[in-house]
Design a protein around this motif. Structure first.
Motif: not given
Lengths: 162, 162
Positions: B132-137, B144-148
DNA sequence: TGACTAACGTTAGTGCCACAAACGAAACTA
DNA sequence: TAGTTTCGTTTGTGGCACTAACGTTAGTCA
């Protein structure tokens, strides 16, 4: 600084937030972490996958192992070679079907698996450091749904790493 | 069925739920989808990254572009070559620093970027279909947190794809 | 001014990974 | 019995992240 002329990295948001890109970068970090962790024990990601599949479902042909691990048939040969050389696994012809080899987990292989599990757990922990336990589980579920969705039909079931 | 001897795939849960493995498989699917999508327009993932960076921050040296896109210096050469051959970008020596090239987005390049964005959006949609849209976000934020977290310091800022 | 250091773009090459192609041997199938 | 399929295996391919080295050009500072 080492590079450019401006301050920080300044990666455009359109790139930073692109899911496929995030997946790629996260995956790169993940593979590096597990490869390094297992490498310290002279092991490979595929070794773990094969050992797990053998412990879980018992002795199997290489074709069955390929199915259960996602390791491509042509790559599995080398993996079994290496595991057999370390005496973690035994490769014997199947008397009931002489096309097949029966791969069997040895006691040494089982102990080895315990060790690899520890190393791998540590690597997962390092990978997921910034996430809480609930977030880790959520990430796993979301990724699982994506993988499961695309696994049906596509040529790729990927012999991806750990 | 095509392979083994038993019913379904029967991938062990220990493998199925391993985050690093899920990341690898999801990433493989993602890269395949975007490569196919962009390939239909004779483009490459890196092309998009470079064009975006140029539109976002204006003309830049190759070193700066490398920073902003994560594309390795040694790979960026070929990317700029290809973009310049398609006249999406102009490469000119920097009069103020003759070591550098100034890469500039052409109007054609800007239009091209619009097209690639459409193709890429479609690919992201296909990739994230089951969410879902929420899940995608949520997935985007977690990744993003992992990559950062892992981007700081490691040798890898990865010239990963889209 | 001149020696040193560092950044720039570029070329070449490495190792890993996912995967395709083809093969002989053995097993099913018509 | 002929044809097809599966099995393990070898070989090769394309992509990706990355390293090493090189000539050129700019800063640094003795």
């Amino acid at each position: 600084m080492t590079t450019g002329e401006n301050g920080g990295a300044a990666v455009p948001a359109r790139l930073r937030e692109l899911p496929s890109r995030l997946l790629g970068q996260a995956s790169t970090h993940a593979q590096r972490l597990v490869t390094e962790a297992l490498g310290r024990a002279d092991a490979h990601k595929w070794h773990y996958a094969a050992l797990v599949a053998l412990e879980e479902s018992g002795p199997a042909s290489q074709a069955a192992l390929s199915d259960r691990t996602g390791i491509h048939r042509s790559d599995l040969v080398a993996v079994i070679n290496e595991l057999a050389a370390r005496e973690l696994v035994e490769r014997a012809p199947d008397p009931g079907d002489r096309r097949r080899n029966v791969i069997t987990l040895t006691p040494l292989g089982r102990r080895r698996l315990r060790r690899l599990e520890q190393l791998l757990d540590a690597a997962q922990g390092e990978l997921l450091t910034p996430l809480s336990a609930a977030e880790r589980e959520q990430l796993t579920r979301l990724l699982g749904r994506i993988v499961e969705h695309h696994a049906h039909g596509g040529p790729a079931m990927g012999s991806d790493g750990q």
